[in-house]
Motif scaffolding. Sequence first.
Motif, PDB file in Angstrom:
ATOM      1  N   ARG A 144      21.289 -19.487 -22.292  1.00  0.00           N
ATOM      2  CA  ARG A 144      21.450 -20.582 -21.340  1.00  0.00           C
ATOM      3  C   ARG A 144      21.436 -20.014 -19.926  1.00  0.00           C
ATOM      4  N   VAL A 145      20.926 -20.812 -18.994  1.00  0.00           N
ATOM      5  CA  VAL A 145      20.941 -20.442 -17.578  1.00  0.00           C
ATOM      6  C   VAL A 145      21.754 -21.491 -16.826  1.00  0.00           C
ATOM      7  N   VAL A 146      22.776 -21.022 -16.109  1.00  0.00           N
ATOM      8  CA  VAL A 146      23.647 -21.886 -15.313  1.00  0.00           C
ATOM      9  C   VAL A 146      23.171 -21.823 -13.863  1.00  0.00           C
ATOM     10  N   VAL A 147      22.836 -22.967 -13.291  1.00  0.00           N
ATOM     11  CA  VAL A 147      22.364 -23.032 -11.911  1.00  0.00           C
ATOM     12  C   VAL A 147      23.497 -23.540 -11.020  1.00  0.00           C
ATOM     13  N   LEU A 148      23.835 -22.750 -10.008  1.00  0.00           N
ATOM     14  CA  LEU A 148      24.904 -23.118  -9.081  1.00  0.00           C
ATOM     15  C   LEU A 148      24.336 -23.712  -7.799  1.00  0.00           C
ATOM     16  N   SER A 149      25.137 -24.534  -7.163  1.00  0.00           N
ATOM     17  CA  SER A 149      24.814 -25.069  -5.852  1.00  0.00           C
ATOM     18  C   SER A 149      25.107 -24.026  -4.783  1.00  0.00           C
ATOM     19  N   LYS A 150      24.745 -24.338  -3.540  1.00  0.00           N
ATOM     20  CA  LYS A 150      25.168 -23.483  -2.439  1.00  0.00           C
ATOM     21  C   LYS A 150      26.690 -23.587  -2.292  1.00  0.00           C
ATOM     22  N   ARG A 151      27.262 -22.668  -1.527  1.00  0.00           N
ATOM     23  CA  ARG A 151      28.716 -22.601  -1.363  1.00  0.00           C
ATOM     24  C   ARG A 151      29.284 -23.915  -0.815  1.00  0.00           C
ATOM     25  N   PRO A 152      30.405 -24.387  -1.394  1.00  0.00           N
ATOM     26  CA  PRO A 152      31.159 -23.833  -2.516  1.00  0.00           C
ATOM     27  C   PRO A 152      30.435 -24.069  -3.842  1.00  0.00           C
ATOM     28  N   ALA A 153      30.439 -23.054  -4.680  1.00  0.00           N
ATOM     29  CA  ALA A 153      29.658 -23.096  -5.913  1.00  0.00           C
ATOM     30  C   ALA A 153      30.182 -24.151  -6.876  1.00  0.00           C
ATOM     31  N   GLN A 154      29.264 -25.009  -7.291  1.00  0.00           N
ATOM     32  CA  GLN A 154      29.494 -25.948  -8.372  1.00  0.00           C
ATOM     33  C   GLN A 154      28.278 -25.884  -9.296  1.00  0.00           C
ATOM     34  N   ILE A 155      28.464 -26.273 -10.545  1.00  0.00           N
ATOM     35  CA  ILE A 155      27.348 -26.237 -11.489  1.00  0.00           C
ATOM     36  C   ILE A 155      26.449 -27.444 -11.244  1.00  0.00           C
ATOM     37  N   LYS A 156      25.186 -27.173 -10.917  1.00  0.00           N
ATOM     38  CA  LYS A 156      24.204 -28.241 -10.731  1.00  0.00           C
ATOM     39  C   LYS A 156      23.570 -28.631 -12.056  1.00  0.00           C
ATOM     40  N   ASN A 157      23.290 -27.608 -12.882  1.00  0.00           N
ATOM     41  CA  ASN A 157      22.629 -27.885 -14.160  1.00  0.00           C
ATOM     42  C   ASN A 157      22.779 -26.671 -15.063  1.00  0.00           C
ATOM     43  N   ILE A 158      22.654 -26.907 -16.345  1.00  0.00           N
ATOM     44  CA  ILE A 158      22.647 -25.824 -17.337  1.00  0.00           C
ATOM     45  C   ILE A 158      21.424 -26.028 -18.224  1.00  0.00           C
ATOM     46  N   TYR A 159      20.597 -24.990 -18.332  1.00  0.00           N
ATOM     47  CA  TYR A 159      19.374 -25.060 -19.127  1.00  0.00           C
ATOM     48  C   TYR A 159      19.547 -24.284 -20.431  1.00  0.00           C
ATOM     49  N   ASP A 160      19.353 -24.959 -21.553  1.00  0.00           N
ATOM     50  CA  ASP A 160      19.277 -24.287 -22.852  1.00  0.00           C
ATOM     51  C   ASP A 160      17.869 -23.732 -22.988  1.00  0.00           C
ATOM     52  N   ILE A 161      17.770 -22.422 -23.111  1.00  0.00           N
ATOM     53  CA  ILE A 161      16.462 -21.774 -23.138  1.00  0.00           C
ATOM     54  C   ILE A 161      15.951 -21.716 -24.582  1.00  0.00           C
ATOM     55  N   LYS A 162      14.918 -22.475 -24.854  1.00  0.00           N
ATOM     56  CA  LYS A 162      14.290 -22.500 -26.176  1.00  0.00           C
ATOM     57  C   LYS A 162      12.840 -22.054 -26.017  1.00  0.00           C
ATOM     58  N   LEU A 163      12.542 -20.864 -26.498  1.00  0.00           N
ATOM     59  CA  LEU A 163      11.207 -20.295 -26.333  1.00  0.00           C
ATOM     60  C   LEU A 163      10.567 -20.077 -27.698  1.00  0.00           C
ATOM     61  N   SER A 164       9.304 -20.444 -27.824  1.00  0.00           N
ATOM     62  CA  SER A 164       8.601 -20.316 -29.105  1.00  0.00           C
ATOM     63  C   SER A 164       7.976 -18.926 -29.229  1.00  0.00           C
ATOM     64  N   VAL A 165       8.849 -17.923 -29.399  1.00  0.00           N
ATOM     65  CA  VAL A 165       8.389 -16.549 -29.639  1.00  0.00           C
ATOM     66  C   VAL A 165       9.158 -15.987 -30.835  1.00  0.00           C
ATOM     67  N   GLU A 166       8.498 -15.176 -31.613  1.00  0.00           N
ATOM     68  CA  GLU A 166       9.149 -14.516 -32.738  1.00  0.00           C
ATOM     69  C   GLU A 166       9.695 -13.163 -32.293  1.00  0.00           C
ATOM     70  N   ASN A 167      10.829 -12.777 -32.907  1.00  0.00           N
ATOM     71  CA  ASN A 167      11.453 -11.491 -32.577  1.00  0.00           C
ATOM     72  C   ASN A 167      11.581 -11.343 -31.054  1.00  0.00           C
ATOM     73  N   ARG A 168      12.283 -12.265 -30.477  1.00  0.00           N
ATOM     74  CA  ARG A 168      12.364 -12.397 -29.020  1.00  0.00           C
ATOM     75  C   ARG A 168      12.827 -11.124 -28.328  1.00  0.00           C
ATOM     76  N   THR A 169      12.119 -10.770 -27.278  1.00  0.00           N
ATOM     77  CA  THR A 169      12.529  -9.747 -26.325  1.00  0.00           C
ATOM     78  C   THR A 169      12.267 -10.329 -24.931  1.00  0.00           C
ATOM     79  N   PRO A 170      12.858  -9.755 -23.887  1.00  0.00           N
ATOM     80  CA  PRO A 170      12.579 -10.266 -22.537  1.00  0.00           C
ATOM     81  C   PRO A 170      11.095 -10.280 -22.180  1.00  0.00           C
TER      82      PRO A 170
END
Length: 260
Positions: free
Chosen positions: A209-235
């Motif tokens: 998951r990737v958490v996206v913060l706002s500019k200061r003061p930091a609040q959570i703008k959105n959270i992305y569940d990362i779903k990628l169609s790759v086998e044996n995932r590496t970066p």
Amino acid sequence: MVATLKIENLSIKYHTLDDETEAVKNLNLDVNDGEFISIVGPSGCGKTTILSAIAGLLRPSSGKIYLDGSEINYPCNKNCNKIGYMLQRDHLFEWRSILKNVTLGLEIQNKFNKNSVKKIEDMLQKYGLLSFKDYYPHQLSGGMRQRVALIRTLATDPEILLLDEPFSALDYQTRLAVSDEIYKIIKDEGKTTIMVTHDIAESISLSDRVVVLSKRPAQIKNIYDIKLSVENRTPLKSREAPEFRYYFNAIWKELDIHVE
């Protein structure tokens, strides 16, 4: 899933004689066992401040942080032994051998013994560094130094890893290669991980998951569940996934890039 880490209504303010700066405001986040989460946001928005609070190095102005149901207090309480914190630079001691650098955390925690040396040597062997155990940091490449720094952090067997821009000191090509290596180590060891980064592509390629913060003061703008169609995932493989561009564009649009 079981939440290893729970952040409830976290707010952090910095005070000077003349002013008050609100760095983090009412932030809530659950991090599940074994999850890899990245936190991204504009420069100066409070990303590292959040890591410092999780590590018990900074007192929240309000709110609470729990690890395995037990509150993390400032200054560090017993929970801090469950947290491994890897900073931007490796901070290896140039006068200590690689083996002695890796054992440093255990020495500080009074856990250093023959059994721990055997465990560390097994880790160095597993991740291709045993033949360098008697070398000194200046004799290693930047990527190898980062692997040593991670193994030093893992040697104390923390339940959760905090990574603060762990690849920022490396050139781009080395950064790609080392991110693959460190991702493998973290997954092999089954560690729950929170990483702060400015690199959107890096956050997507490594994270559940990737958490996206706002500019200061930091609040959570959105959270992305990362779903990628790759086998044996590496970066590296993740960057080739057809969904990668979608996540990159979506997160880029979320960021407040103009910060005063």
